[in-house]
Design a protein around this motif. Structure first.
Motif, PDB file in Angstrom:
ATOM      1  N   GLY A  33     -81.528 -33.867  40.924  1.00  0.00           N
ATOM      2  CA  GLY A  33     -80.198 -33.643  40.402  1.00  0.00           C
ATOM      3  C   GLY A  33     -79.157 -33.971  41.446  1.00  0.00           C
ATOM      4  N   GLY A  34     -77.901 -33.793  41.083  1.00  0.00           N
ATOM      5  CA  GLY A  34     -76.807 -34.032  42.020  1.00  0.00           C
ATOM      6  C   GLY A  34     -75.627 -34.688  41.347  1.00  0.00           C
ATOM      7  N   SER A  35     -74.440 -34.449  41.893  1.00  0.00           N
ATOM      8  CA  SER A  35     -73.249 -35.121  41.378  1.00  0.00           C
ATOM      9  C   SER A  35     -73.356 -36.609  41.674  1.00  0.00           C
ATOM     10  CB  SER A  35     -71.988 -34.532  42.016  1.00  0.00           C
ATOM     11  OG  SER A  35     -72.046 -34.647  43.428  1.00  0.00           O
ATOM     12  N   ALA A  36     -72.783 -37.431  40.795  1.00  0.00           N
ATOM     13  CA  ALA A  36     -72.969 -38.881  40.922  1.00  0.00           C
ATOM     14  C   ALA A  36     -71.759 -39.633  40.409  1.00  0.00           C
ATOM     15  CB  ALA A  36     -74.225 -39.320  40.161  1.00  0.00           C
ATOM     16  N   LEU A  37     -71.602 -40.858  40.894  1.00  0.00           N
ATOM     17  CA  LEU A  37     -70.583 -41.776  40.416  1.00  0.00           C
ATOM     18  C   LEU A  37     -71.071 -42.453  39.137  1.00  0.00           C
ATOM     19  CD1 LEU A  37     -69.846 -43.490  43.859  1.00  0.00           C
ATOM     20  CD2 LEU A  37     -68.520 -41.644  42.797  1.00  0.00           C
ATOM     21  N   GLN A  55     -80.038 -46.030  40.545  1.00  0.00           N
ATOM     22  CA  GLN A  55     -79.559 -44.793  39.933  1.00  0.00           C
ATOM     23  C   GLN A  55     -79.323 -43.708  40.981  1.00  0.00           C
ATOM     24  OE1 GLN A  55     -83.719 -44.018  37.944  1.00  0.00           O
ATOM     25  NE2 GLN A  55     -82.558 -42.094  37.834  1.00  0.00           N
ATOM     26  N   TYR A  56     -80.098 -43.743  42.081  1.00  0.00           N
ATOM     27  CA  TYR A  56     -79.937 -42.731  43.127  1.00  0.00           C
ATOM     28  C   TYR A  56     -78.883 -43.133  44.156  1.00  0.00           C
ATOM     29  CZ  TYR A  56     -84.138 -40.926  40.990  1.00  0.00           C
ATOM     30  OH  TYR A  56     -85.042 -40.444  40.077  1.00  0.00           O
ATOM     31  N   LEU A  57     -78.524 -44.408  44.187  1.00  0.00           N
ATOM     32  CA  LEU A  57     -77.424 -44.844  45.054  1.00  0.00           C
ATOM     33  C   LEU A  57     -76.081 -44.359  44.510  1.00  0.00           C
ATOM     34  CD1 LEU A  57     -78.541 -48.510  45.877  1.00  0.00           C
ATOM     35  CD2 LEU A  57     -78.767 -46.474  47.325  1.00  0.00           C
ATOM     36  N   LYS A  58     -76.037 -44.019  43.228  1.00  0.00           N
ATOM     37  CA  LYS A  58     -74.812 -43.485  42.635  1.00  0.00           C
ATOM     38  C   LYS A  58     -74.550 -42.038  43.077  1.00  0.00           C
ATOM     39  CE  LYS A  58     -75.485 -46.129  38.350  1.00  0.00           C
ATOM     40  NZ  LYS A  58     -75.693 -45.998  36.874  1.00  0.00           N
ATOM     41  N   ASN A  59     -75.603 -41.352  43.474  1.00  0.00           N
ATOM     42  CA  ASN A  59     -75.482 -39.929  43.789  1.00  0.00           C
ATOM     43  C   ASN A  59     -74.603 -39.673  45.001  1.00  0.00           C
ATOM     44  OD1 ASN A  59     -77.727 -39.897  41.909  1.00  0.00           O
ATOM     45  ND2 ASN A  59     -78.170 -37.838  42.660  1.00  0.00           N
ATOM     46  N   LYS A  60     -73.945 -38.518  44.977  1.00  0.00           N
ATOM     47  CA  LYS A  60     -73.228 -37.992  46.146  1.00  0.00           C
ATOM     48  C   LYS A  60     -73.982 -36.813  46.759  1.00  0.00           C
ATOM     49  CE  LYS A  60     -69.364 -37.400  43.816  1.00  0.00           C
ATOM     50  NZ  LYS A  60     -67.939 -36.998  43.564  1.00  0.00           N
ATOM     51  N   SER A  61     -74.913 -36.272  46.000  1.00  0.00           N
ATOM     52  CA  SER A  61     -75.818 -35.234  46.487  1.00  0.00           C
ATOM     53  C   SER A  61     -77.158 -35.435  45.800  1.00  0.00           C
ATOM     54  CB  SER A  61     -75.251 -33.835  46.214  1.00  0.00           C
ATOM     55  OG  SER A  61     -74.987 -33.659  44.823  1.00  0.00           O
ATOM     56  N   TRP A  62     -78.210 -34.897  46.431  1.00  0.00           N
ATOM     57  CA  TRP A  62     -79.565 -35.072  45.917  1.00  0.00           C
ATOM     58  C   TRP A  62     -80.299 -33.752  46.096  1.00  0.00           C
ATOM     59  CZ3 TRP A  62     -76.783 -38.222  48.974  1.00  0.00           C
ATOM     60  CH2 TRP A  62     -76.574 -39.540  48.580  1.00  0.00           C
ATOM     61  N   TYR A  63     -80.638 -33.097  44.986  1.00  0.00           N
ATOM     62  CA  TYR A  63     -81.296 -31.801  45.136  1.00  0.00           C
ATOM     63  C   TYR A  63     -82.293 -31.560  44.012  1.00  0.00           C
ATOM     64  CZ  TYR A  63     -77.665 -30.248  41.794  1.00  0.00           C
ATOM     65  OH  TYR A  63     -76.833 -30.114  40.706  1.00  0.00           O
ATOM     66  N   LEU A  64     -83.114 -30.529  44.210  1.00  0.00           N
ATOM     67  CA  LEU A  64     -84.129 -30.120  43.257  1.00  0.00           C
ATOM     68  C   LEU A  64     -83.878 -28.672  42.859  1.00  0.00           C
ATOM     69  CD1 LEU A  64     -87.227 -31.421  45.267  1.00  0.00           C
ATOM     70  CD2 LEU A  64     -85.845 -32.705  43.618  1.00  0.00           C
ATOM     71  N   GLU A  65     -84.133 -28.349  41.602  1.00  0.00           N
ATOM     72  CA  GLU A  65     -84.059 -26.966  41.132  1.00  0.00           C
ATOM     73  C   GLU A  65     -85.263 -26.692  40.236  1.00  0.00           C
ATOM     74  OE1 GLU A  65     -80.425 -25.986  39.182  1.00  0.00           O
ATOM     75  OE2 GLU A  65     -79.171 -26.271  40.968  1.00  0.00           O
ATOM     76  N   TYR A  66     -86.027 -25.672  40.592  1.00  0.00           N
ATOM     77  CA  TYR A  66     -87.166 -25.259  39.777  1.00  0.00           C
ATOM     78  C   TYR A  66     -86.810 -23.919  39.148  1.00  0.00           C
ATOM     79  CZ  TYR A  66     -91.945 -24.246  38.347  1.00  0.00           C
ATOM     80  OH  TYR A  66     -93.073 -23.967  37.603  1.00  0.00           O
ATOM     81  N   PRO A  67     -86.584 -23.859  37.827  1.00  0.00           N
ATOM     82  CA  PRO A  67     -86.120 -22.622  37.191  1.00  0.00           C
ATOM     83  C   PRO A  67     -87.187 -21.542  37.172  1.00  0.00           C
ATOM     84  CG  PRO A  67     -86.591 -24.295  35.533  1.00  0.00           C
ATOM     85  CD  PRO A  67     -86.737 -24.968  36.864  1.00  0.00           C
ATOM     86  N   LEU A  68     -86.719 -20.295  37.240  1.00  0.00           N
ATOM     87  CA  LEU A  68     -87.618 -19.149  37.252  1.00  0.00           C
ATOM     88  C   LEU A  68     -87.192 -18.130  36.195  1.00  0.00           C
ATOM     89  CD1 LEU A  68     -87.715 -18.510  41.096  1.00  0.00           C
ATOM     90  CD2 LEU A  68     -89.584 -19.487  39.743  1.00  0.00           C
TER      91      LEU A  68
END
Length: 226
Positions: free
Chosen positions: A154-158, A173-186
């Motif tokens: 995930g992450g905000s992107a252009l 698609q990942y060059l558009k990102n301004k951040s790159w993160y993972l979230e595993y819901p619980l």
């Protein structure tokens, strides 16, 4: 019981998010905070054993305050009804990236990792450059079966690939990102399981190749001084 005590306190804080209620329930806050710090300490130890980049630290130095800064926010509620911690190579600093624990009852908890902040332009550029130069390695990390089974980046992107990068790059698609993160819901039931620490540590360590790539890219980055 300690996890239930944490969740119960957070439920009540969300319902009564005001200073009078909080001060009247300081003993409950202290117990819930002590339980959270114990959890963070246990996770820190487990991650230290599985990832040598993670040092042992005092749990209190890895957690975030419940009190909110409301000066520039429309939401004037004084408290953030969640327990949060970042266990990284430099403690709770967001860079180098590490492992993020977010507890909020009602199925809103998650285990996270990566670069969440998008306001550090130099950091964004460093990661984009690394993805552009090492697209095959980045793709191998994201396409690994154990990674794909658990995570989506995930992450905000252009809207478009920024100027200076190949719009036809295999990882565009990942060059558009301004951040790159993972979230595993619980879910709450997962938090209450007796083996939660072992489960969380094992899940966090599945993020390690992703975090290692980001941290190699971010090695020249320096956090801005306040």
């Amino acid at each position: 019981m300690k996890m239930e005590e944490m969740l119960s306190f957070l439920r009540e804080l969300e319902e009564h998010n005001d200073r009078d209620w909080f001060h009247a329930h300081e003993e409950g806050y202290r117990r819930a905070t002590a339980a959270f710090e114990q959890l963070v300490g246990e996770l820190n130890l487990a991650l230290h054993q599985g990832d040598p980049e993670i040092p042992l630290a005092a749990p209190k130095t890895l957690t975030f305050k419940l009190m909110r800064d409301t000066r520039f926010s429309r939401d004037k509620s004084p408290y953030n009804p969640s327990f949060r911690a970042h266990i990284g190579p430099r403690g709770k600093l967001p860079v180098p990236v590490g492992y993020y624990l977010f507890l909020r009852p009602g199925g809103r908890s998650f285990l996270g990792g990566g670069l969440f902040a998008d306001m550090f332009r130099d950091a964004t550029t460093l990661v984009r450059d690394a993805i552009a130069a090492q697209g095959e390695r980045w793709g191998e990390i994201l396409d690994a079966p154990d990674f794909r089974a658990h995570f989506t980046v995930g992450g905000s992107a252009l809207k478009n690939v920024p100027r200076g990068y190949d719009p036809d790059h295999p990882q565009a698609q990942y060059l558009k990102n301004k951040s790159w993160y993972l979230e595993y819901p619980l879910g709450d039931e997962q938090l209450l399981a007796p083996d939660f620490v072992d489960f969380a540590a094992a899940l966090f360590l599945k993020m390690r190749p992703f975090g290692a790539f980001l941290n190699e890219a971010l090695a020249p980055f320096e956090m801005p001084s306040r």
